[in-house]
Design an enzyme around this catalytic site. Structure first.
Site, mmCIF file in Angstrom:
data_model
loop_
_atom_site.group_PDB
_atom_site.id
_atom_site.type_symbol
_atom_site.label_atom_id
_atom_site.label_comp_id
_atom_site.label_asym_id
_atom_site.label_seq_id
_atom_site.Cartn_x
_atom_site.Cartn_y
_atom_site.Cartn_z
ATOM 1 N N HIS A 66 0.826 -1.199 0.000
ATOM 2 C CA HIS A 66 0.000 0.000 0.000
ATOM 3 C C HIS A 66 0.868 1.259 0.000
ATOM 4 O O HIS A 66 1.989 1.254 0.521
ATOM 5 C CB HIS A 66 -0.979 -0.011 1.169
ATOM 6 C CG HIS A 66 -0.376 0.199 2.526
ATOM 7 N ND1 HIS A 66 -0.225 1.447 3.082
ATOM 8 C CD2 HIS A 66 0.106 -0.671 3.455
ATOM 9 C CE1 HIS A 66 0.303 1.337 4.291
ATOM 10 N NE2 HIS A 66 0.519 0.060 4.540
ATOM 11 N N ASP A 176 6.153 3.266 6.254
ATOM 12 C CA ASP A 176 4.970 2.394 6.237
ATOM 13 C C ASP A 176 4.008 3.009 5.244
ATOM 14 O O ASP A 176 3.289 3.944 5.580
ATOM 15 C CB ASP A 176 4.366 2.305 7.635
ATOM 16 C CG ASP A 176 3.036 1.557 7.659
ATOM 17 O OD1 ASP A 176 2.657 0.968 6.636
ATOM 18 O OD2 ASP A 176 2.370 1.567 8.704
ATOM 19 N N GLU A 208 -5.166 1.334 2.649
ATOM 20 C CA GLU A 208 -4.925 0.171 3.509
ATOM 21 C C GLU A 208 -5.193 0.529 4.956
ATOM 22 O O GLU A 208 -5.771 -0.253 5.722
ATOM 23 C CB GLU A 208 -3.477 -0.312 3.335
ATOM 24 C CG GLU A 208 -3.160 -1.629 4.048
ATOM 25 C CD GLU A 208 -2.609 -1.458 5.461
ATOM 26 O OE1 GLU A 208 -2.432 -2.468 6.148
ATOM 27 O OE2 GLU A 208 -2.369 -0.311 5.901
ATOM 28 N N GLU A 209 -4.778 1.727 5.341
ATOM 29 C CA GLU A 209 -4.875 2.139 6.742
ATOM 30 C C GLU A 209 -6.326 2.261 7.201
ATOM 31 O O GLU A 209 -6.600 2.343 8.389
ATOM 32 C CB GLU A 209 -4.137 3.471 6.958
ATOM 33 C CG GLU A 209 -2.653 3.454 6.563
ATOM 34 C CD GLU A 209 -1.787 2.662 7.542
ATOM 35 O OE1 GLU A 209 -2.319 2.161 8.543
ATOM 36 O OE2 GLU A 209 -0.579 2.543 7.282
ATOM 37 N N ASP A 231 4.676 -5.503 3.343
ATOM 38 C CA ASP A 231 4.294 -4.438 4.272
ATOM 39 C C ASP A 231 5.408 -4.325 5.316
ATOM 40 O O ASP A 231 6.453 -4.966 5.193
ATOM 41 C CB ASP A 231 2.936 -4.753 4.915
ATOM 42 C CG ASP A 231 2.178 -3.479 5.327
ATOM 43 O OD1 ASP A 231 2.843 -2.466 5.642
ATOM 44 O OD2 ASP A 231 0.946 -3.504 5.348
#
Lengths: 342, 325
Positions: A66, A176, A208-209, A231
């Site tokens: 992501h 991230d 994604e979050e 990830d």
């Protein structure tokens, strides 16, 4: 061709708070274009690249990482010009006081998250945790002027340019999971040197979050026979549990757990051993909290592998990773794809 | 339109048992749309055919409630929640079962701090004096909803289950108005939203529209010491930016803003930091469906006395009609 470290810095400095990835999708598409046969951006701003395989009837391998980042969203503009806000994704309220930010209004505006001076804090409140609703963003404007340039719903990202550090490490606001996107690029670079039968679909995914949104869309639209998710996992630091944190610089963490395909994981570990690619083992007892959870149950189910890059200080503006781990992740993924039984 | 709202709010329909609401809507929209069908989960799908784009408008039919989990020797009913219930809010409330049996929610009084009250320390009293008597009135698994009427007062509606019969009323009214357009409109009355946005998921999969909107309620920040929220009763329907289940697709959000502006319809922006809507499951269905939402500012959501403003409701109908054109 950009060196991996430079690419990570470039990617980390893009601004793509979940739900506002459209401003960064072109930049990622451009990076993919150097290595892929086809690149497109889908309706949700997932960036999809296809590197075709050589088989006459190739299978499809899907790799996702992501590219959204956590951030803030403006929820109100006060008469005094201060902006109220709420988190987008898992922002730790303790880490954002006194941060410099960019408010993505009519144009980008510099802002600070002011904190009450220690002199002015009521002694009774001194040890109390600060809440999001008690904090404001100050962009230096009057209420009237602020309302011209900022709208409720505008996204806010953290100003924390990625920094090259000693020992081939990098710290920045959105490693991230931009380092995962960089690992995809490393995979593609490596695949250029190797023959591979299968089609490789690489997807830099959105949101994604907020609940794996981009990944859910991607594995529905692309008919994959195998999915690899890249990830971050927790890097170790004082006070973190040894079974769920991993040292930086010791290679990619290969996930083992109920939703991850056992045969593929075994083969991946064997390959890492045979090729002397550094790796660690990451036991995942639940759904992993990553896009693997989406792919595993997409359509009739897709076998999935999870590769994680250790990152210290996850979900803070100073996340830290090792470039060596990103390169190792890319090498491992590429070798695995190229070495699949014909 | 109040008469329609009153009728819809009066229908019994806790999550998973929406058939009364569904039957009522079907009877009103019969002959007013081109097709009415029901899917396996109980979603009611009403289609106005067209040759243009496919728009899905979803309003959930189900309401929160309680479900009987145990009947004790003295005839008191223990219960679980259907959807989000706060012990302090349901205390002392009258509830009614599908067969008309009425009960009162009360609590074990030996608690030292009412803030510690939990649902498992509460019970429903239907006035029975033994298990046998109680079992003659209700069975395990029976569901009950708030018993309360619907009132129009000074342009505001006070009622139970405005969440989300008000959304249903908006879509029914719109279907009756039948806005002129070449686009195909799916008025979808969904099941089981309050227990995890479930109906909307299968409905969206069956339709795969070009764009979808959830039509639902949202909180306000205009009551004493409420959580901060830039939404007021009566200041217009809200255009959803984000809730806990979805970030609205930019194309959907922008279309709503543009249509509201050009038609001079008041609107507000909505950011709900908790709570989800049908858009949350629709937008991740079938590879991704651009979705957003239009909501009615509502005070005291999930209580037996929610308040909405008639003007916001009428403006929501108008905004949606412009949206699909």
């Amino acid at each position: 061709m950009m060196h991996c470290g430079e690419l990570i810095i470039k990617l980390s400095d893009l601004r793509a708070v979940s739900g506002r990835e459209n401003e960064a999708s072109d930049a990622i598409a451009e990076v993919f274009r150097e290595y892929c046969d086809e690149v497109y951006i889908d309706g949700f701003y997932n960036v999809v690249g296809l590197k075709k395989g050589q088989a006459s009837e190739p299978k499809n391998i899907l790799i996702t990482a992501h590219y959204d980042e956590i951030g803030l969203i403006v929820t109100d503009i006060e008469e005094s010009g201060f902006l109220r806000f709420a988190p987008v994704g898992g922002v730790d309220v303790k880490t954002i006081g006194a941060m410099e930010v960019t408010v993505h209004g009519k144009h980008d505006l510099f802002g600070v998250i002011g904190a009450k001076a220690p002199h002015l804090i009521d002694p009774a409140d001194k040890d109390k945790a600060v809440k999001f609703e008690d904090m404001r963003i100050d962009i230096g404007l009057s209420g009237e002027k602020a309302k011209e340039l900022v709208t409720i719903g505008d996204m806010v990202s953290f100003n924390s340019p990625a920094q090259k550090m000693m020992n081939n490490r990098i710290a920045g606001k959105s490693l991230d999971n931009r380092c995962g996107v960089a690992a995809i690029v490393e995979t593609l670079k490596e695949l250029k040197k190797l023959n591979h039968d299968d089609n490789v679909y690489v997807v830099a995914t959105v949101q994604e979050e907020l609940g794996l949104i981009g990944a859910i869309c991607a594995s529905y639209r692309i008919d994959a026979d195998l999915a690899i998710v890249i990830d971050v996992c927790h890097g170790d630091m004082p006070g973190t549990p040894a079974d769920s944190s991993f040292p930086l610089g010791k290679g990619t963490a290969i996930g083992i757990g109920p939703i991850l395909n056992r045969e593929h994981v075994k083969a991946m570990i064997k390959l890492a051993k045979d090729e002397h690619i550094p790796y660690q083992i990451d036991p995942e007892t639940g759904d992993t909290g990553t896009e693997a959870a989406a792919h595993a149950v997409a359509k009739e189910g897709i076998p999935v592998i999870l590769l994680s890059i250790p990152s210290k200080y996850m979900h803070t503006p100073v996340e830290m990773i090792s470039v060596d781990d990103v390169i190792a992740t890319g090498r491992l993924a590429a070798r695995y794809i190229a070495g699949r039984e014909k | 339109m109040f008469e329609l709202i009153n009728k819809l709010a009066g229908a019994y329909g806790p999550s998973g048992n929406e058939k009364q609401v569904s039957a009522l809507i079907r009877s009103i929209l019969k002959d007013k749309v081109d097709e009415i069908r029901e899917d396996a989960l109980g979603n009611l799908i009403c289609v106005k055919k067209g040759s243009g784009k496919k728009f899905m408008l979803a309003a959930h039919m189900d309401q929160i409630g309680v479900i009987v989990t145990f009947i004790d020797d003295k005839g008191f009913l223990r219960f679980g929640n259907i959807g989000g219930l706060r012990p302090q809010v349901i205390l002392g409330q009258r509830v009614v079962f599908e067969n008309g049996t009425t009960g009162v929610i009360w609590y074990e009084e030996n608690i030292d701090d009412i803030k510690k009250l939990k649902l498992d320390k509460m019970y429903i009293d239907i006035g029975a004096t033994s298990r046998e008597e109680a079992e003659g009135m209700v069975k395990l698994g029976d569901q009950a909803v708030y018993a309360a009427d619907t009132k129009l007062q000074n342009g505001k509606i006070i009622s139970k289950c405005m969440d989300n019969r008000i959304g249903c009323a908006i879509l029914v009214q719109m279907a009756l108005n039948s806005p002129k357009t070449e686009n195909e409109i799916y008025y979808v009355f969904t099941a089981q939203e309050e227990v995890g946005l479930r109906g909307a998921r299968t409905a969206a999969f069956g339709i795969v529209p070009d764009m979808a909107l959830a039509v639902d309620v949202t909180g306000t920040g205009d009551t004493p010491e409420s959580k901060p929220m830039a939404v007021r009763l009566g200041a217009g329907p809200t255009i959803k930016i984000k809730d806990a289940s979805v970030i609205s697709h930019p194309a959907v959000k922008d279309r709503l803003i543009e249509r509201a502006k050009s038609a001079n319809i008041p609107y507000q922006f909505e950011i709900m930091t908790f709570g989800g809507t049908d858009a949350g499951s629709i937008h991740i269905t079938a590879g991704g469906i651009p979705s957003g939402g239009v909501s009615v500012p509502t005070r005291h959501i999930h209580s037996s006395a929610e308040i909405v403003d008639m003007k916001d409701v009428e403006n929501a109908v108008e905004l949606l009609e412009h949206f699909v054109k």
